[in-house]
Design an enzyme around this catalytic site. Structure first.
Site, short mmCIF file in Angstrom:
data_model
loop_
_atom_site.label_atom_id
_atom_site.label_comp_id
_atom_site.label_asym_id
_atom_site.label_seq_id
_atom_site.Cartn_x
_atom_site.Cartn_y
_atom_site.Cartn_z
N LYS A 79 0.50 -0.87 0.20
CA LYS A 79 -0.15 -0.19 0.34
C LYS A 79 1.19 0.96 -0.01
O LYS A 79 1.89 1.59 0.83
CB LYS A 79 -1.23 0.25 1.18
CG LYS A 79 -2.09 0.69 0.84
CD LYS A 79 -3.25 -0.29 0.44
CE LYS A 79 -5.05 0.02 0.64
NZ LYS A 79 -5.57 -0.75 -0.21
N GLY A 180 -26.68 1.05 4.34
CA GLY A 180 -25.27 1.88 2.99
C GLY A 180 -25.75 1.72 1.73
O GLY A 180 -26.17 0.47 1.54
N GLY A 182 -25.06 3.40 -1.16
CA GLY A 182 -24.34 3.95 -1.88
C GLY A 182 -23.50 3.26 -3.16
O GLY A 182 -24.23 2.69 -3.23
N VAL A 184 -21.96 0.72 -3.45
CA VAL A 184 -22.20 -0.25 -3.67
C VAL A 184 -23.65 -1.31 -2.98
O VAL A 184 -24.30 -1.98 -3.70
CB VAL A 184 -20.82 -0.79 -2.69
CG1 VAL A 184 -21.13 -3.04 -2.73
CG2 VAL A 184 -19.86 -0.52 -3.24
#
Ligand code: NAD
Length: 346
Positions: A79, A180, A182, A184
């Site tokens: 990362k 949620g 959003g 996805v």
């Protein structure tokens, strides 16, 4: 203490990048290259301290190793994190400077989009190195392809979970509570509606809730109440850390399966879910759609190949559930063990 944390997390390499001309201050953590080049996006965030950025990079890199390994991919985990405000501190020079550092690493680390970075930013990185994904023209950079594939993976993961918990993978008539709506969550509702599931939804944004009610005949719950609503499957698709000492006793579902990252506040909460008889689909397995399609695209796959690649989520989750059952351990531990076994075997 950074070195202690590096040792504790078994981090292979930490590259600290500083480029005065562009203002770049970044850290690249490579957790493992045992199975192959370290894959993991580049995050840009206004970290409160350098230490916070370094620790975040190392933990995220380790998470990527496990995510790739549980699927047996020939990649390790890494990362990059850039210290800075993504709204105000970006320039092409900054991403080109990062690209030069990645180029020095000579293929040990491959970057891509993550929180706070975009396709345009990766185009900047790509001017200096070939070890970058999500650049203009790639399938990954196609609008909304990643959340679409993530939602598809979560839907398939739910089917695997239903098969393990109820003896049938059919979601027809199952009540699914989606927290949620959003990028996805809303797409997941579409897959579930088409599969004949009954939906209960919540979001802080009233407009999104109304859209889901209209498009997918979803019932509406209050955001603060959805976790406690009786349902077959609870699908967390908003924030992390939501499964903890306070919330787990209140759940009234048979399965937790959703896209949110880091759902368990601590690893021990996997045991708490197991003790309550709730089947938990480990987050980094069920939400791996993005990684699976990235890995496929690097190897030159078409959009169809990528969809097939996401379908592995169903079989790998079945394996995780079988392993957990036979070893008598929670599913999050089972996923970790499978990943560790694959890393050792590399
Ligand atoms: P998003 O920002 O598009 O949507 C999140 C939604 O959750 C928003 O509509 C927001 O209003 C809602 N929300 C926030 N707090 C809430 C609460 N307390 N109760 C109800 N709703 C709440 O994010 P996304 O891209 O859809 O991702 C959702 C989750 O899945 C995140 O945890 C993300 O890290 C994870 N994830 C996303 C992807 C991807 O491809 N986008 C891939 C892997 C994992």
């Amino acid at each position: 203490n950074v070195m202690d944390e590096m040792e504790r997390l078994s981090i292979e390499q930490l590259v600290v990048c500083q480029d005065r001309a562009s203002g770049l201050r970044a850290v690249i953590a490579v957790h493992s290259t045992k199975r192959g080049p370290a894959l993991g996006g580049c995050r840009m965030w206004a970290y409160k301290s350098e230490q916070e950025a370094i620790i975040d990079a190392m933990r995220l890199a380790r998470g990527m190793t496990y995510k790739a390994a549980v699927f047996g991919l020939d990649y390790g985990g890494g990362k990059a994190v850039i210290l800075g405000n993504p709204e105000t501190d970006k320039s092409e020079a900054l991403f080109k400077a990062l690209g030069r550092y990645i180029s020095y690493m000579n293929g040990r680390y491959i970057t891509g989009v993550d929180l706070g970075t975009t396709v345009t930013d990766m185009d900047g990185v790509g001017k200096e190195t070939m070890y970058v994904t999500d650049t203009t023209g790639s399938i990954m950079a196609t609008d909304d392809f990643t959340p679409e594939m993530t939602a598809y993976g979560v839907y398939l993961g739910m089917k695997a979970s239903a098969a393990a918990a109820f003896g049938s993978s059919s979601l027809q008539g199952r009540k699914v509570a989606v927290q949620g709506l959003g990028k996805v969550g809303m797409r997941l509702c579409r897959y579930l509606h088409e599969a004949g599931a009954e939906l209960l939804v919540a979001d802080l944004d009233g407009g999104r809730v109304r859209s889901a009610a209209m498009a997918y005949s979803a019932d509406i719950a209050l955001p603060e109440a959805i976790m406690q609503e009786p349902c077959d499957i609870f699908a967390p698709c908003a924030m992390g850390g939501l499964l903890n000492d306070e919330t787990i006793p209140k759940l009234r579902c048979a399965i937790v399966a959703g896209s949110a990252n880091n759902q368990l506040l601590e690893e021990a909460h996997g045991q708490l879910l197991c003790d309550r008889g709730i089947l938990y689909a480990p987050d980094y397995v069920i939400n791996a759609g993005g990684l699976l399609i990235t890995a496929r695209e690097i190897q030159g796959g078409s959009a169809g190949d990528m969809m097939r690649s996401v379908e592995q989520i169903e079989s790998v989750l079945r394996l995780v559930f079988r392993y957990a059952k036979s070893a008598g351990i929670p599913t999050n531990q089972a996923a970790n063990r499978i990943a560790e076994r694959n890393i050792k075997r590399a």
